[in-house]
Design an enzyme around this catalytic site. Structure first.
Site, PDB file in Angstrom:
ATOM      1  N   ALA A   9       0.883  -1.376   0.030  1.00 19.19           N
ATOM      2  CA  ALA A   9      -0.029  -0.152   0.047  1.00 19.19           C
ATOM      3  C   ALA A   9       0.707   1.258  -0.039  1.00 19.19           C
ATOM      4  O   ALA A   9       1.867   1.189   0.666  1.00 19.19           O
ATOM      5  CB  ALA A   9      -1.013   0.272   1.123  1.00 19.19           C
ATOM      6  N   ARG A  10       0.479   2.168  -0.837  1.00 17.86           N
ATOM      7  CA  ARG A  10       1.392   3.512  -0.824  1.00 17.86           C
ATOM      8  C   ARG A  10       2.760   3.432  -1.455  1.00 17.86           C
ATOM      9  O   ARG A  10       3.470   4.011  -0.869  1.00 17.86           O
ATOM     10  CB  ARG A  10       1.026   4.260   0.313  1.00 17.86           C
ATOM     11  CG  ARG A  10      -0.163   4.406   1.000  1.00 17.86           C
ATOM     12  CD  ARG A  10      -0.923   5.589  -0.116  1.00 17.86           C
ATOM     13  NE  ARG A  10      -2.384   5.359  -0.054  1.00 17.86           N
ATOM     14  CZ  ARG A  10      -3.211   4.811  -0.869  1.00 17.86           C
ATOM     15  NH1 ARG A  10      -2.719   4.124  -1.844  1.00 17.86           N
ATOM     16  NH2 ARG A  10      -4.478   4.845  -0.712  1.00 17.86           N
ATOM     17  N   GLY A  12       3.655   3.441  -4.623  1.00 19.26           N
ATOM     18  CA  GLY A  12       3.936   3.943  -5.605  1.00 19.26           C
ATOM     19  C   GLY A  12       3.642   3.210  -7.062  1.00 19.26           C
ATOM     20  O   GLY A  12       3.751   3.884  -7.959  1.00 19.26           O
ATOM     21  N   LYS A  13       2.911   1.934  -6.936  1.00 17.30           N
ATOM     22  CA  LYS A  13       2.633   1.284  -8.066  1.00 17.30           C
ATOM     23  C   LYS A  13       1.724   1.973  -8.924  1.00 17.30           C
ATOM     24  O   LYS A  13       1.858   1.852 -10.209  1.00 17.30           O
ATOM     25  CB  LYS A  13       2.233  -0.042  -7.432  1.00 17.30           C
ATOM     26  CG  LYS A  13       1.074  -0.132  -6.532  1.00 17.30           C
ATOM     27  CD  LYS A  13       0.657  -1.372  -6.183  1.00 17.30           C
ATOM     28  CE  LYS A  13      -0.278  -1.329  -4.915  1.00 17.30           C
ATOM     29  NZ  LYS A  13      -0.276  -0.455  -3.892  1.00 17.30           N
ATOM     30  N   SER A  14       0.757   2.441  -8.472  1.00 14.92           N
ATOM     31  CA  SER A  14      -0.217   3.163  -9.494  1.00 14.92           C
ATOM     32  C   SER A  14       0.355   4.284 -10.024  1.00 14.92           C
ATOM     33  O   SER A  14       0.151   4.551 -11.249  1.00 14.92           O
ATOM     34  CB  SER A  14      -1.541   3.684  -8.709  1.00 14.92           C
ATOM     35  OG  SER A  14      -2.387   2.594  -8.044  1.00 14.92           O
ATOM     36  N   ALA A  37     -12.342  -1.168  -8.782  1.00 14.73           N
ATOM     37  CA  ALA A  37     -12.828  -0.832  -7.557  1.00 14.73           C
ATOM     38  C   ALA A  37     -14.467  -0.797  -7.674  1.00 14.73           C
ATOM     39  O   ALA A  37     -14.892  -0.225  -8.630  1.00 14.73           O
ATOM     40  CB  ALA A  37     -12.206   0.594  -6.948  1.00 14.73           C
ATOM     41  N   HIS A  57      -7.983   8.954  -7.340  1.00 11.08           N
ATOM     42  CA  HIS A  57      -7.423   8.254  -8.357  1.00 11.08           C
ATOM     43  C   HIS A  57      -8.143   9.031  -9.728  1.00 11.08           C
ATOM     44  O   HIS A  57      -7.100   9.057 -10.811  1.00 11.08           O
ATOM     45  CB  HIS A  57      -7.630   6.708  -8.543  1.00 11.08           C
ATOM     46  CG  HIS A  57      -6.719   5.814  -7.903  1.00 11.08           C
ATOM     47  ND1 HIS A  57      -5.812   5.439  -8.502  1.00 11.08           N
ATOM     48  CD2 HIS A  57      -6.854   5.296  -6.807  1.00 11.08           C
ATOM     49  CE1 HIS A  57      -4.899   4.533  -7.522  1.00 11.08           C
ATOM     50  NE2 HIS A  57      -5.613   4.568  -6.411  1.00 11.08           N
ATOM     51  N   ARG A  61      -5.145  10.921 -12.827  1.00 11.52           N
ATOM     52  CA  ARG A  61      -4.745  10.550 -14.025  1.00 11.52           C
ATOM     53  C   ARG A  61      -5.378  11.618 -14.944  1.00 11.52           C
ATOM     54  O   ARG A  61      -6.060  12.348 -14.958  1.00 11.52           O
ATOM     55  CB  ARG A  61      -5.275   9.193 -14.366  1.00 11.52           C
ATOM     56  CG  ARG A  61      -6.829   8.886 -14.078  1.00 11.52           C
ATOM     57  CD  ARG A  61      -7.344   7.383 -14.705  1.00 11.52           C
ATOM     58  NE  ARG A  61      -8.446   7.256 -14.566  1.00 11.52           N
ATOM     59  CZ  ARG A  61      -9.343   6.830 -13.585  1.00 11.52           C
ATOM     60  NH1 ARG A  61      -8.601   6.205 -12.460  1.00 11.52           N
ATOM     61  NH2 ARG A  61     -10.605   6.628 -13.505  1.00 11.52           N
TER      62      ARG A  61
END
Length: 178
Positions: A9-10, A12-14, A37, A57, A61
């Site tokens: 979690a958190r 940086g993957k997204s 989601a 999110h 983007r």
């Protein structure tokens, strides 16, 4: 090209996945963002906290990216957008797996995803949380979720061309194209 990005979690993957999608877009691909989601709880009530996360999110983007909400039927969505000039970013397999467990369709839907990966013609970026690095969770459902997600990660990693693990915003390449 199938790319699999996972981390905590958190981690940086997204953000990293969105950077990779932007690179693909700059090379001429159309980016389709597949959101897994669900903004409602299993009982149908609104999940205010998840809705806040979804909105964050969306704000992070590019607005011109096409968004397709797919909480369950991921293989069907990927098949519909499987084109050499497409870059599909799926965020994330973690919530998707949870949705499958809640809808009692895990085996069928996961099999569909694994079937399409070797024949995907565009760029496919899959994001997921690595949740199996901590303690063994309490409760049968939670243990099953961790087990099923871990098994899925192994299968997706095997079928992916590139696998990146994120930690503290830093990418670590686990698998790269030959």
């Amino acid at each position: 090209m199938v790319e699999f990005i996972l981390g905590g979690a958190r981690s940086g993957k997204s953000r990293f996945a969105e950077q990779r999608a932007t690179q693909s877009e700059q090379a001429g691909s159309q980016v389709i963002y597949v959101a897994t989601a669900a903004s409602t709880l299993p009982n149908g009530e609104a999940d205010a906290e998840m809705l806040k996360r979804i909105l964050k999110h969306q704000q992070d983007r590019p607005a011109h990216w096409q968004t397709v909400e797919t909480p369950v039927h991921l293989a069907q969505t990927l098949t519909a957008y499987n084109h050499p000039d497409s870059c599909i970013l799926v965020d994330c397999l973690t919530l998707w797996t949870l949705n499958l467990l809640e809808n009692d369709c895990l085996q069928t839907e996961q099999a569909g995803l694994l079937e399409i990966l070797p024949r995907f013609r565009g760029t496919l970026i899959l994001v997921s949380n690595e949740i199996g690095l901590g303690v063994v969770p309490l409760g049968e459902f939670t243990r099953r979720f961790v087990d099923e997600l871990g098994r899925l990660h192994q299968q997706v990693a095997e079928l992916s061309d590139r696998v990146t693990f994120m930690a503290a915003g830093l990418p670590m390449t686990l698998k790269a194209p030959a």
